[in-house]
Design an enzyme around this catalytic site. Sequence first.
Site, PDB file in Angstrom:
ATOM      1  N   GLU A 102      51.384  38.789  46.333  1.00 41.48           N
ATOM      2  CA  GLU A 102      49.971  38.783  46.613  1.00 41.48           C
ATOM      3  C   GLU A 102      49.210  37.469  46.150  1.00 41.48           C
ATOM      4  O   GLU A 102      48.243  37.043  46.980  1.00 41.48           O
ATOM      5  CB  GLU A 102      49.103  40.108  46.183  1.00 41.48           C
ATOM      6  CG  GLU A 102      47.800  40.179  46.906  1.00 41.48           C
ATOM      7  CD  GLU A 102      46.918  39.595  45.861  1.00 41.48           C
ATOM      8  OE1 GLU A 102      45.534  39.552  46.499  1.00 41.48           O
ATOM      9  OE2 GLU A 102      46.978  39.098  44.772  1.00 41.48           O
TER      10      GLU A 102
ATOM     11  N   HIS B 110      43.587  37.232  35.610  1.00 41.04           N
ATOM     12  CA  HIS B 110      44.155  35.842  35.588  1.00 41.04           C
ATOM     13  C   HIS B 110      44.454  34.991  34.430  1.00 41.04           C
ATOM     14  O   HIS B 110      44.506  34.089  34.398  1.00 41.04           O
ATOM     15  CB  HIS B 110      43.858  34.804  36.834  1.00 41.04           C
ATOM     16  CG  HIS B 110      43.847  35.511  38.252  1.00 41.04           C
ATOM     17  ND1 HIS B 110      43.518  34.894  39.262  1.00 41.04           N
ATOM     18  CD2 HIS B 110      44.398  36.736  38.774  1.00 41.04           C
ATOM     19  CE1 HIS B 110      43.717  35.593  40.299  1.00 41.04           C
ATOM     20  NE2 HIS B 110      44.337  36.717  40.164  1.00 41.04           N
TER      21      HIS B 110
HETATM   22 ZN   LIG Z   1      45.743  41.254  42.183  1.00 40.81          ZN
END
Ligand SMILES: [Zn+2]
Length: 468
Positions: free
Chosen positions: A328, A426
């Site tokens: 993804e 992230h």
């Molecule tokens: Zn994600």
Amino acid sequence: MNFIRVSLSIVSLFITTTLFSQSDEAIFKSIYKTALTHGKSYDWLNYLSNQIGSRLSGSLGAEKAVSWTREELEKLGLDKVWLQPVMVPKWVRGAKEYAYIKSTEGKTTTVNICALGGSIATPALGLKANVVEVHDFEELDSLGRAHIEGKIVFYNRPMQPDVIHTFEAYGGCVNQRYEGAVQASKYGAAGVIVRSMNLRLDDLPHTGSMTYKDLPNDKRIPSAAISTNDAELLSTMLKLDPDLEFFFRQNCKQFKDVLSYNVIGEITGSQFPKEYMVVGGHLDSWDLGDGSHDDGAGVVQSMEVLRLLKETGIKPKRSIRVVLFMNEENGLRGGHKYAEEAKKNGEHHVFALESDAGGFSPRGFSLDCTDAAYNQVLGWQHLFKPYLIHYFEKGESGADVSPLKTGTNVLAGLRPDSQRYFDHHHASNDTFDAVNKRELELGAATMTALVYLFDTYGVHEISSGLKN
Ligand SMILES: [Zn+2]
């Protein structure tokens, strides 16, 4: 007819009758109770995060996660478990990045950066240049080549703190990260530094995908994210010393595509086996943390949906699949592959739900569907209220399931509380300790509850399903 067989059919009739006579409220209670008292999602997440760790597409971690989740699904006694091959990009960060600000007087201050996913390396000895700060592409365009050529473009538009839905604040900023290099390259910039997509001021750089679109190799410039604290520092220093220089070094690299897999498990429907319902999350993650929130949480919650259905004795009428999508983060190859195969096999997907917004307390769902189906869900809202889940909106579902859209089916995304998500997203602190056990379990139960309702009552207007 022998006596034992008669007794057995009376017992099974009794069990069936008991199950079918249970109210939706009672079934909800059983789902939430099972998830909170002997759920499996937290233990699974512990293993995925702490024993396997980060799972960037094409990495050893991703490969291990594929085999391990497949084994765990096999232990659940589902009707089918299989791997779906998909080619994925492989990008490797390499040695830890290094950066500093150098004032015109020669004083240096080190700052925290990380390469953006997909970026090229700097020259081996690093890149040093003057900096031009901008807040959007219009400002970049107005400065033009005269002010940009040979410089590092510093994108410093912060996420808006007064936006309650933090994903909207993210959406308002992320183009700087995603296509900042393409825009800056038009004017001959030497490199790009982007303020991290983070609402909090801290020292952690946040990576994420970026694109060069169809730029030829010689026009591609290295791109990195800088922590929010260091973005503030750089901005302040630039005001005092516009001729300062910025140095950064990174040696990341893009390799050829490699073979990987979506991991799929299925409970085959008892009445409408050819109507498919999907729950999923993405198995890949960024490489800085262990991807517990993004999207380890969604992976284990989706696995838990099928386990909870079995454990609470719900026998779905439709075929329920858990799909753990690969890639993804930097390609969406797994999501596209799954939809492509579904189309090729003529599989009718009536419903798909993704959890990819963190493992925080569930608030509700975002639904991408017809008005009729949305009203159907609103009619179920009262069932979720005792669990403090009452936020339902029409909107996006999830990146991996969106390719399944037909216009008549229902796509949904679990919507957890999003206030702390971008503190971790992230970055190196997206780790297991940042996920709360109960919050994670509540999410899994909430997903199971919605799957139960759609399976029981069918998708409004398009399902051939019998109503209870
Ligand atoms: Zn994600």
